[in-house]
Design an enzyme around this catalytic site. Structure first.
Site, PDB file in Angstrom:
ATOM      1  N   HIS A  78       0.930  -1.285   0.130  1.00  0.00           N
ATOM      2  CA  HIS A  78       0.075  -0.001  -0.052  1.00  0.00           C
ATOM      3  C   HIS A  78       0.875   1.288   0.083  1.00  0.00           C
ATOM      4  O   HIS A  78       1.904   1.342   0.928  1.00  0.00           O
ATOM      5  CB  HIS A  78      -0.796   0.056   1.175  1.00  0.00           C
ATOM      6  CG  HIS A  78      -1.962  -0.995   1.117  1.00  0.00           C
ATOM      7  ND1 HIS A  78      -3.262  -0.800   0.297  1.00  0.00           N
ATOM      8  CD2 HIS A  78      -2.108  -2.237   1.699  1.00  0.00           C
ATOM      9  CE1 HIS A  78      -3.889  -1.888   0.397  1.00  0.00           C
ATOM     10  NE2 HIS A  78      -3.421  -2.594   1.376  1.00  0.00           N
ATOM     11  N   PHE A 266     -10.810  -8.081  13.089  1.00  0.00           N
ATOM     12  CA  PHE A 266     -10.953  -6.911  13.705  1.00  0.00           C
ATOM     13  C   PHE A 266     -12.251  -6.524  13.625  1.00  0.00           C
ATOM     14  O   PHE A 266     -12.831  -5.987  12.597  1.00  0.00           O
ATOM     15  CB  PHE A 266      -9.962  -5.830  13.137  1.00  0.00           C
ATOM     16  CG  PHE A 266      -8.649  -6.742  12.772  1.00  0.00           C
ATOM     17  CD1 PHE A 266      -8.181  -6.862  11.637  1.00  0.00           C
ATOM     18  CD2 PHE A 266      -7.837  -7.156  13.846  1.00  0.00           C
ATOM     19  CE1 PHE A 266      -6.694  -7.437  11.400  1.00  0.00           C
ATOM     20  CE2 PHE A 266      -6.769  -7.829  13.805  1.00  0.00           C
ATOM     21  CZ  PHE A 266      -6.413  -8.005  12.414  1.00  0.00           C
ATOM     22  N   ASP A 268     -14.568  -3.936  13.322  1.00  0.00           N
ATOM     23  CA  ASP A 268     -14.550  -2.662  12.954  1.00  0.00           C
ATOM     24  C   ASP A 268     -16.342  -2.391  12.338  1.00  0.00           C
ATOM     25  O   ASP A 268     -17.129  -3.220  12.714  1.00  0.00           O
ATOM     26  CB  ASP A 268     -13.594  -2.186  11.899  1.00  0.00           C
ATOM     27  CG  ASP A 268     -14.042  -2.810  10.549  1.00  0.00           C
ATOM     28  OD1 ASP A 268     -14.101  -2.327   9.481  1.00  0.00           O
ATOM     29  OD2 ASP A 268     -14.404  -3.877  10.481  1.00  0.00           O
ATOM     30  N   ASP A 337      -9.266 -10.980   6.937  1.00  0.00           N
ATOM     31  CA  ASP A 337      -9.842  -9.706   7.348  1.00  0.00           C
ATOM     32  C   ASP A 337      -9.218  -8.308   6.404  1.00  0.00           C
ATOM     33  O   ASP A 337     -10.066  -7.790   5.799  1.00  0.00           O
ATOM     34  CB  ASP A 337      -9.427  -9.598   8.827  1.00  0.00           C
ATOM     35  CG  ASP A 337      -9.989  -7.968   9.179  1.00  0.00           C
ATOM     36  OD1 ASP A 337      -9.317  -7.050   8.719  1.00  0.00           O
ATOM     37  OD2 ASP A 337     -10.699  -8.056   9.925  1.00  0.00           O
ATOM     38  N   ASP A 342     -10.081  -4.517   2.021  1.00  0.00           N
ATOM     39  CA  ASP A 342      -9.472  -4.236   0.837  1.00  0.00           C
ATOM     40  C   ASP A 342     -10.632  -4.163  -0.210  1.00  0.00           C
ATOM     41  O   ASP A 342     -10.702  -3.450  -1.080  1.00  0.00           O
ATOM     42  CB  ASP A 342      -8.222  -4.777   0.578  1.00  0.00           C
ATOM     43  CG  ASP A 342      -6.890  -4.091   1.300  1.00  0.00           C
ATOM     44  OD1 ASP A 342      -6.088  -4.870   1.360  1.00  0.00           O
ATOM     45  OD2 ASP A 342      -7.204  -3.266   2.056  1.00  0.00           O
TER      46      ASP A 342
HETATM   47  N1  LIG Z   1     -11.180  -5.166  10.044  1.00  0.00           N
HETATM   48  C1  LIG Z   1     -10.519  -4.356   9.383  1.00  0.00           C
HETATM   49  N2  LIG Z   1     -10.658  -2.803   9.732  1.00  0.00           N
HETATM   50  C2  LIG Z   1      -9.695  -1.941   9.256  1.00  0.00           C
HETATM   51  C3  LIG Z   1      -8.871  -2.387   8.292  1.00  0.00           C
HETATM   52  C4  LIG Z   1      -8.161  -1.184   7.979  1.00  0.00           C
HETATM   53  C5  LIG Z   1      -6.837  -0.866   7.204  1.00  0.00           C
HETATM   54  N3  LIG Z   1      -6.262  -1.813   7.174  1.00  0.00           N
HETATM   55  C6  LIG Z   1      -5.051  -1.749   6.151  1.00  0.00           C
HETATM   56  C7  LIG Z   1      -3.981  -2.796   6.359  1.00  0.00           C
HETATM   57  C8  LIG Z   1      -3.876  -3.923   5.985  1.00  0.00           C
HETATM   58  C9  LIG Z   1      -5.049  -3.967   5.116  1.00  0.00           C
HETATM   59  O1  LIG Z   1      -4.588  -4.497   3.727  1.00  0.00           O
HETATM   60  C10 LIG Z   1      -5.717  -2.696   4.843  1.00  0.00           C
HETATM   61  O2  LIG Z   1      -5.229  -1.937   3.718  1.00  0.00           O
HETATM   62  C11 LIG Z   1      -8.959  -0.011   8.649  1.00  0.00           C
HETATM   63  N4  LIG Z   1      -9.657  -0.640   9.377  1.00  0.00           N
HETATM   64  C12 LIG Z   1     -11.073  -0.112  10.218  1.00  0.00           C
HETATM   65  O3  LIG Z   1     -12.102   0.194   9.067  1.00  0.00           O
HETATM   66  C13 LIG Z   1     -12.936   1.528   9.696  1.00  0.00           C
HETATM   67  C14 LIG Z   1     -12.160   2.419   8.658  1.00  0.00           C
HETATM   68  O4  LIG Z   1     -13.128   2.243   7.248  1.00  0.00           O
HETATM   69  P1  LIG Z   1     -13.023   3.411   6.103  1.00  0.00           P
HETATM   70  O5  LIG Z   1     -13.710   4.589   6.696  1.00  0.00           O
HETATM   71  O6  LIG Z   1     -13.930   2.864   5.295  1.00  0.00           O
HETATM   72  O7  LIG Z   1     -11.525   3.658   5.781  1.00  0.00           O
HETATM   73  C15 LIG Z   1     -12.089   1.879  10.850  1.00  0.00           C
HETATM   74  O8  LIG Z   1     -12.892   1.274  11.933  1.00  0.00           O
HETATM   75  C16 LIG Z   1     -10.650   1.361  11.009  1.00  0.00           C
HETATM   76  O9  LIG Z   1     -10.221   1.040  12.291  1.00  0.00           O
HETATM   77  C17 LIG Z   1      -8.508  -3.550   8.094  1.00  0.00           C
HETATM   78  O10 LIG Z   1      -7.617  -4.214   7.447  1.00  0.00           O
HETATM   79  N5  LIG Z   1      -9.551  -4.713   8.642  1.00  0.00           N
END
Ligand SMILES: Nc1nc2c(c(CN[C@H]3C=C[C@H](O)[C@@H]3O)cn2[C@@H]2O[C@H](COP(=O)(O)O)[C@@H](O)[C@H]2O)c(=O)[nH]1
Length: 365
Positions: A78, A266, A268, A337, A342
């Site tokens: 990224h 996670f 979220d 996840d 992504d």
């Molecule tokens: N379950 C889960 N939640 C994740 C991520 C990520 C980013 N991870 C990066 C690292 C490796 C991956 O390849 C991603 O590129 C952010 N979040 C959560 O999402 C929300 C933000 O959403 P939006 O407002 O649409 O950007 C916020 O609660 C944030 O904490 C994830 O990976 N998994």
């Protein structure tokens, strides 16, 4: 004394009264997140999981993850994520996951909080990563714990500058983010020589141990709730911190853990939306109506806990289905996840229809 310390104290007293020895201190650490998620799933009446859609989704996810060569290496690909395998990256990831919450906004794409960096406007999670990178380029030591604890240097004005927006809209929960940084700076100073590396070393290469250490020592990482009278742990930002370390360092050095597969999905607000789009998860009509009307769901509400717990369990079921299809695949809840997050962002960018994500405003995710 934290809840967990009280629990241990009571457990030891109970064991002694039953003539049993103390709990085995050498027992490997457990976070209880997956166990709690299964409990929530088994007692959910407003959120359901669909095995048929999960099996179909597993086929597509396994195929796409294989085709894309989805692995820990994807994390560093990224553009905004740090590439160096050093302590600066450790500090960057800790700072990022201390603040990795609640970016959602009801404002339009043009009006919502956004960060301008490298000639692009970043929103959501990427706005946080961009703001941190931008601050470092401006020689603001925003990823240095001793800076956060220094009230003369790390003033609200400096933090407002770091998180300044291209629009009139301020970053959501600015005050809470400032408090998270300052509290963490203080705890790191008092207990870990102001060093995130020391914190990691204290967990002795245990992912679960590091998650538990964060939940016990940092109030802002202690993400849990009470469902049907039982304490349930989600520990979303503590877990994603360990997962980001593991991915950024390709499972080596500061990212080397002997129990990384104990980390769950996670909980979220973005991945539950993707699980709904895949047909893996569905909501009872009153809950679906509330989500579609963009009405808030209070943090700790039974609906919120069911969405979070069932999402964690849904990814566990996907993981099992994927391994049935492809026993040799290097896959765990983290990579599934990351892939689903992504994928959700790709589909959002392509303008694909999806149920809105649920609206809970909190520092937990
Ligand atoms: N379950 C889960 N939640 C994740 C991520 C990520 C980013 N991870 C990066 C690292 C490796 C991956 O390849 C991603 O590129 C952010 N979040 C959560 O999402 C929300 C933000 O959403 P939006 O407002 O649409 O950007 C916020 O609660 C944030 O904490 C994830 O990976 N998994």
């Amino acid at each position: 004394m934290s809840d967990d310390e009280v629990d241990h104290e009571l457990l030891d007293l109970l064991r002694k009264s039953l003539g049993m020895g103390p709990a085995d201190p050498a027992a490997p650490p457990e976070t209880k997140v997956l166990e709690n998620a299964e409990f929530i799933y088994n007692n959910s009446v407003d959120v359901a999981l669909d095995m048929r859609h999960s099996k179909i989704a597993a086929i597509e996810i396994q195929k796409q993850m294989r085709e894309r060569g989805y692995s820990t290496k994807t994390w560093s690909e990224h553009p905004l994520h740090p590439k160096a395998k050093d302590e600066n990256t450790v500090n960057f990831i800790f700072t990022m996951d201390l603040l990795n919450f609640s970016f959602w906004s009801e404002k339009s794409e043009e009006e919502r909080f956004s960060v301008s960096y490298q000639d692009k406007k970043w929103t959501g999670y990427w706005s946080l990563v961009a703001a941190l990178q931008r601050a470092l380029e401006e020689d603001i030591p925003i990823t240095t714990p001793s800076f956060w604890a220094n009230e003369e240097e790390c003033t609200d004005d400096v933090l407002k500058h770091v998180f300044r927006s291209e629009t009139e809209d301020e970053i959501p929960l600015f005050e809470e983010r400032a408090r998270c940084l300052r509290e963490a700076g203080q705890v790191l100073e008092e207990e870990f020589d102001s060093s995130v590396v020391t914190l990691i070393e204290d967990s002795k290469n245990s992912a679960a141990g590091l998650v538990n250490l964060l939940a016990e020592r940092f109030v802002c990482f202690n993400d849990q709730g009470k469902f049907d009278g039982k304490k349930v742990r989600f520990l979303k930002r503590a877990q994603i911190f360990v997962a980001d370390l593991w991915a950024a360092f390709d499972g080596e050095g500061y990212g080397s853990f002997n129990d990384i597969d104990k980390i769950t999905m996670f909980a979220d607000y973005r991945v539950p939306q993707m699980l709904h789009s895949l047909g893996c998860m569905s909501f009872c009509p009153p809950l679906e109506g509330r989500i579609r009307r963009l009405e808030p769901i209070e943090t700790g509400h039974a609906w919120e806990l069911q969405i979070r717990g069932c999402s964690i369990w849904a990814v566990e079921l996907l993981r099992r289905e994927i391994l049935k299809l492809d026993p040799e695949m290097e896959v765990n809840a983290i990579l599934i996840d990351f892939f689903l997050y992504d994928l959700a962002k790709e589909r959002e960018k392509a303008g694909e229809e999806a149920i809105p994500h649920h609206r809970t405003r909190s520092i937990w995710y």
